[in-house]
Design a protein around this motif. Structure first.
Motif, PDB file in Angstrom:
ATOM      1  N   CYS A 114       6.293   9.735  -1.876  1.00 14.88           N
ATOM      2  CA  CYS A 114       5.455   8.581  -1.952  1.00 14.88           C
ATOM      3  C   CYS A 114       6.007   7.978  -0.667  1.00 14.88           C
ATOM      4  CB  CYS A 114       5.667   7.965  -3.147  1.00 14.88           C
ATOM      5  SG  CYS A 114       4.988   6.214  -3.125  1.00 14.88           S
ATOM      6  N   MET A 115       5.139   7.212   0.054  1.00 18.98           N
ATOM      7  CA  MET A 115       5.456   6.188   1.351  1.00 18.98           C
ATOM      8  C   MET A 115       4.850   4.892   1.073  1.00 18.98           C
ATOM      9  SD  MET A 115       2.939   7.776   4.417  1.00 18.98           S
ATOM     10  CE  MET A 115       3.092   6.005   5.008  1.00 18.98           C
ATOM     11  N   VAL A 116       5.775   3.739   1.184  1.00 17.35           N
ATOM     12  CA  VAL A 116       5.106   2.476   0.913  1.00 17.35           C
ATOM     13  C   VAL A 116       5.174   1.664   2.158  1.00 17.35           C
ATOM     14  CG1 VAL A 116       5.645   0.557  -0.652  1.00 17.35           C
ATOM     15  CG2 VAL A 116       6.069   2.786  -1.514  1.00 17.35           C
ATOM     16  N   VAL A 117       4.336   0.861   2.458  1.00 16.35           N
ATOM     17  CA  VAL A 117       4.500  -0.096   3.327  1.00 16.35           C
ATOM     18  C   VAL A 117       3.730  -1.506   2.929  1.00 16.35           C
ATOM     19  CG1 VAL A 117       3.659   1.645   5.152  1.00 16.35           C
ATOM     20  CG2 VAL A 117       1.678   0.419   4.049  1.00 16.35           C
ATOM     21  N   ARG A 118       4.067  -2.373   3.723  1.00 15.80           N
ATOM     22  CA  ARG A 118       3.542  -3.927   3.368  1.00 15.80           C
ATOM     23  C   ARG A 118       2.153  -4.145   3.633  1.00 15.80           C
ATOM     24  NH1 ARG A 118       7.141  -8.374   2.352  1.00 15.80           N
ATOM     25  NH2 ARG A 118       5.514  -9.540   3.322  1.00 15.80           N
ATOM     26  N   ALA A 119       1.312  -4.698   3.000  1.00 14.49           N
ATOM     27  CA  ALA A 119      -0.084  -4.642   3.053  1.00 14.49           C
ATOM     28  C   ALA A 119      -0.191  -5.442   4.216  1.00 14.49           C
ATOM     29  CB  ALA A 119      -0.703  -5.266   1.953  1.00 14.49           C
ATOM     30  N   LEU A 178      -1.268   1.510   6.585  1.00 10.39           N
ATOM     31  CA  LEU A 178      -0.788   3.085   6.185  1.00 10.39           C
ATOM     32  C   LEU A 178      -0.636   4.140   7.276  1.00 10.39           C
ATOM     33  CD1 LEU A 178      -3.086   3.596   2.856  1.00 10.39           C
ATOM     34  CD2 LEU A 178      -0.529   3.153   2.977  1.00 10.39           C
ATOM     35  N   THR A 179      -1.030   3.694   8.451  1.00  7.46           N
ATOM     36  CA  THR A 179      -1.073   4.633   9.379  1.00  7.46           C
ATOM     37  C   THR A 179      -0.219   3.907  10.632  1.00  7.46           C
ATOM     38  OG1 THR A 179      -3.124   3.790  10.416  1.00  7.46           O
ATOM     39  CG2 THR A 179      -3.026   5.788   8.931  1.00  7.46           C
ATOM     40  N   GLU A 180       0.147   2.539  10.485  1.00 10.77           N
ATOM     41  CA  GLU A 180       0.599   1.732  11.684  1.00 10.77           C
ATOM     42  C   GLU A 180       2.140   1.300  11.271  1.00 10.77           C
ATOM     43  OE1 GLU A 180      -2.255  -0.797  12.648  1.00 10.77           O
ATOM     44  OE2 GLU A 180      -3.817   0.571  13.344  1.00 10.77           O
ATOM     45  N   ALA A 181       2.147   0.654  10.123  1.00 14.64           N
ATOM     46  CA  ALA A 181       3.335  -0.155   9.698  1.00 14.64           C
ATOM     47  C   ALA A 181       4.436   0.828   9.387  1.00 14.64           C
ATOM     48  CB  ALA A 181       3.171  -0.868   8.455  1.00 14.64           C
ATOM     49  N   GLY A 199       1.472  -5.269   7.112  1.00 14.60           N
ATOM     50  CA  GLY A 199       2.023  -4.670   8.324  1.00 14.60           C
ATOM     51  C   GLY A 199       3.313  -4.964   8.719  1.00 14.60           C
ATOM     52  N   GLU A 200       3.889  -5.950   8.043  1.00 19.19           N
ATOM     53  CA  GLU A 200       5.403  -6.214   8.449  1.00 19.19           C
ATOM     54  C   GLU A 200       6.383  -5.344   7.891  1.00 19.19           C
ATOM     55  OE1 GLU A 200       6.410  -8.960  10.024  1.00 19.19           O
ATOM     56  OE2 GLU A 200       4.206  -9.623  10.246  1.00 19.19           O
ATOM     57  N   PRO A 201       7.495  -5.083   8.704  1.00 20.42           N
ATOM     58  CA  PRO A 201       8.471  -3.984   8.189  1.00 20.42           C
ATOM     59  C   PRO A 201       9.171  -4.442   6.787  1.00 20.42           C
ATOM     60  CG  PRO A 201       8.899  -5.045  10.493  1.00 20.42           C
ATOM     61  CD  PRO A 201       7.816  -5.666   9.863  1.00 20.42           C
ATOM     62  N   VAL A 202       9.566  -3.273   6.226  1.00 22.08           N
ATOM     63  CA  VAL A 202       9.954  -3.286   4.947  1.00 22.08           C
ATOM     64  C   VAL A 202      11.403  -3.283   5.052  1.00 22.08           C
ATOM     65  CG1 VAL A 202       7.928  -2.093   4.077  1.00 22.08           C
ATOM     66  CG2 VAL A 202       9.632  -0.863   4.581  1.00 22.08           C
ATOM     67  N   LYS A 203      11.959  -3.857   3.895  1.00 23.31           N
ATOM     68  CA  LYS A 203      13.478  -3.837   3.909  1.00 23.31           C
ATOM     69  C   LYS A 203      13.989  -3.007   3.180  1.00 23.31           C
ATOM     70  CE  LYS A 203      13.456  -9.017   4.719  1.00 23.31           C
ATOM     71  NZ  LYS A 203      14.052 -10.441   4.078  1.00 23.31           N
ATOM     72  N   LEU A 228       0.810  -1.127  -0.036  1.00 28.14           N
ATOM     73  CA  LEU A 228      -0.042  -0.112  -0.121  1.00 28.14           C
ATOM     74  C   LEU A 228       0.924   1.294  -0.049  1.00 28.14           C
ATOM     75  CD1 LEU A 228      -2.557  -1.148   2.676  1.00 28.14           C
ATOM     76  CD2 LEU A 228      -2.784  -1.110   0.095  1.00 28.14           C
ATOM     77  N   LEU A 229       0.298   2.119  -0.633  1.00 29.26           N
ATOM     78  CA  LEU A 229       1.164   3.512  -0.641  1.00 29.26           C
ATOM     79  C   LEU A 229       0.388   4.673  -0.721  1.00 29.26           C
ATOM     80  CD1 LEU A 229       1.959   4.094  -4.285  1.00 29.26           C
ATOM     81  CD2 LEU A 229       1.571   1.561  -3.781  1.00 29.26           C
ATOM     82  N   THR A 230       0.947   5.932  -0.159  1.00 30.43           N
ATOM     83  CA  THR A 230       0.322   7.096  -0.264  1.00 30.43           C
ATOM     84  C   THR A 230       1.133   7.945  -0.937  1.00 30.43           C
ATOM     85  OG1 THR A 230      -0.861   6.925   1.781  1.00 30.43           O
ATOM     86  CG2 THR A 230      -0.500   9.131   0.888  1.00 30.43           C
ATOM     87  N   ALA A 231       0.855   8.955  -2.101  1.00 34.72           N
ATOM     88  CA  ALA A 231       1.745   9.693  -2.894  1.00 34.72           C
ATOM     89  C   ALA A 231       1.053  10.911  -2.988  1.00 34.72           C
ATOM     90  CB  ALA A 231       2.237   8.945  -4.197  1.00 34.72           C
ATOM     91  N   GLY A 232       1.771  11.880  -3.431  1.00 30.90           N
ATOM     92  CA  GLY A 232       1.067  13.457  -3.591  1.00 30.90           C
ATOM     93  C   GLY A 232       2.235  14.249  -4.000  1.00 30.90           C
TER      94      GLY A 232
END
Length: 356
Positions: free
Chosen positions: A295-300, A276-279, A302-306, A232-236
């Motif tokens: 742009c911010m990217v998280v795993r759907a 999007l608000t927790e991971a 909720g696991e930490p990203v590498k 999941l990602l939020t971009a703008g």
């Protein structure tokens, strides 16, 4: 003038001898009796009883009378006065002036004749051309001049809000329900969009304060899902005052995120988007004109990203570099189609940081 002699002998040194032809002229009258004359004789003065007559004035010059053409020229007068210059010129000068006038007259005549001949030739040529066009049934009129091709759209300066005052819109940044960054590629699904005049809704802590302090007055963002559904990602786009201000925000962001003094906020879009608000997230950003694309990217799950995850870097490149910078902002700067994306992101243009 009176000459002075030293003695009588000096006065007669040049006297001729007796018996010569000039001796008579030198005979002196017998000496007078009485006192000797003065050695400095008094100059003789005119007699006062003699009436001085005015000097005779010369006769006036004779009136000029032009001689008849056949009569010889009169001789100059003998009284020493010059006569008035005659009005007629000498024959040689008259002939020379007459020759010059004649030459100029012939030049004018020949020049006028040449001009008339040139006009006549031009008129004959034009008449012959018109006659040929009139008798030729296949002659077509000249085609109208082609309209000038439209000039390419002038580039708009987006380095400052003064030269680019129009605010961003959601339709401009995320026009549809999907974002396709390349032909044939799987699209990103647009889950939710937002446009706000307060940049603090998209950030927290020192990051929100930095944006507000440096004049950010608008943010347009959206939440999306990756084509594989795993991220999941939020971009703008953040709208800042000018390019220099946007660069100051860019340079300050890394330190704030690394020191955990603030973060970007995700835009939740339903029950399955809480990550999007927790991971923990990875963030990328880039400056173009007076805008900051991010742009911010998280795993759907909720696991930490590498940090070395190539999929994360691909998502950041697709949204920040391709869609927002070379798509939305390029269209705003040129008014035309967006340019083709580069093969790989530039190290100086793209940066990411962990957004915890």
């Amino acid at each position: 003038m009176v000459y002075r002699y030293e003695s009588d002998e000096d006065a007669f040194e040049g006297r001729p001898r007796s018996g010569s032809d000039l001796s008579v002229a030198w005979n002196r009258p017998p000496a007078r009796t009485g006192p000797a004359p003065s050695r400095f004789p008094t100059p003789s003065l005119p007699r006062t009883s003699r009436i001085a007559l005015p000097a005779a004035t010369p006769p006036p010059p004779p009136a000029y009378a032009p001689p008849p053409p056949a009569a010889p020229r009169p001789a100059p007068p003998a009284d020493g006065y010059a006569t008035t210059q005659p009005l007629h010129l000498p024959r040689s000068r008259r002939a020379r002036d007459t020759g010059r006038r004649g030459a100029r007259l012939w030049q004018v005549v020949f020049g006028g004749a040449a001009v008339l001949a040139l006009f006549a030739l031009c008129g004959l040529g034009g008449a012959a051309l018109l006659a040929d066009r009139a008798t030729d049934p296949e002659a077509a009129p000249n085609p109208p001049a082609a309209a000038p091709s439209p000039s390419p759209t002038e580039r708009q300066d987006i380095d400052s809000r003064d030269t680019d005052p129009a605010p961003l819109t959601v339709k401009e940044v995320f026009p549809g329900r999907e974002v396709t960054v390349d032909d044939g590629a799987e699209p990103y699904a647009v889950l939710k969009t937002q446009s706000s005049g307060s940049c603090a809704v998209a950030a927290s802590g020192e990051v929100a304060d930095l944006l507000a302090t440096l004049g950010c007055n608008q943010v347009v963002r959206a939440s999306l899902r990756s084509p594989d559904g795993d991220h999941l990602l939020t971009a703008g786009l953040f709208n800042l005052t000018d390019k220099a201000t946007a660069q100051r925000v860019r340079d300050r962001l890394r330190q704030l995120l690394d020191d955990r003094e603030g973060r970007f906020r995700g835009l939740p879009a339903g029950d399955d988007t809480e990550a999007l608000t927790e991971a923990p997230a990875r963030v990328g950003w880039q400056v173009r004109g007076h805008y900051l694309a991010y742009c911010m990217v998280v795993r759907a799950d909720g696991e930490p990203v590498k940090a070395a995850d190539p999929k994360i870097r691909e998502i950041l490149f697709d949204l920040v570099e391709t869609h927002l910078t070379k798509g939305v902002l390029e269209r705003r700067a040129t008014g035309g189609s967006a340019g083709q994306p580069t093969a790989t992101p530039s190290a100086s243009d793209e940066a990411d940081s962990e957004n915890d």
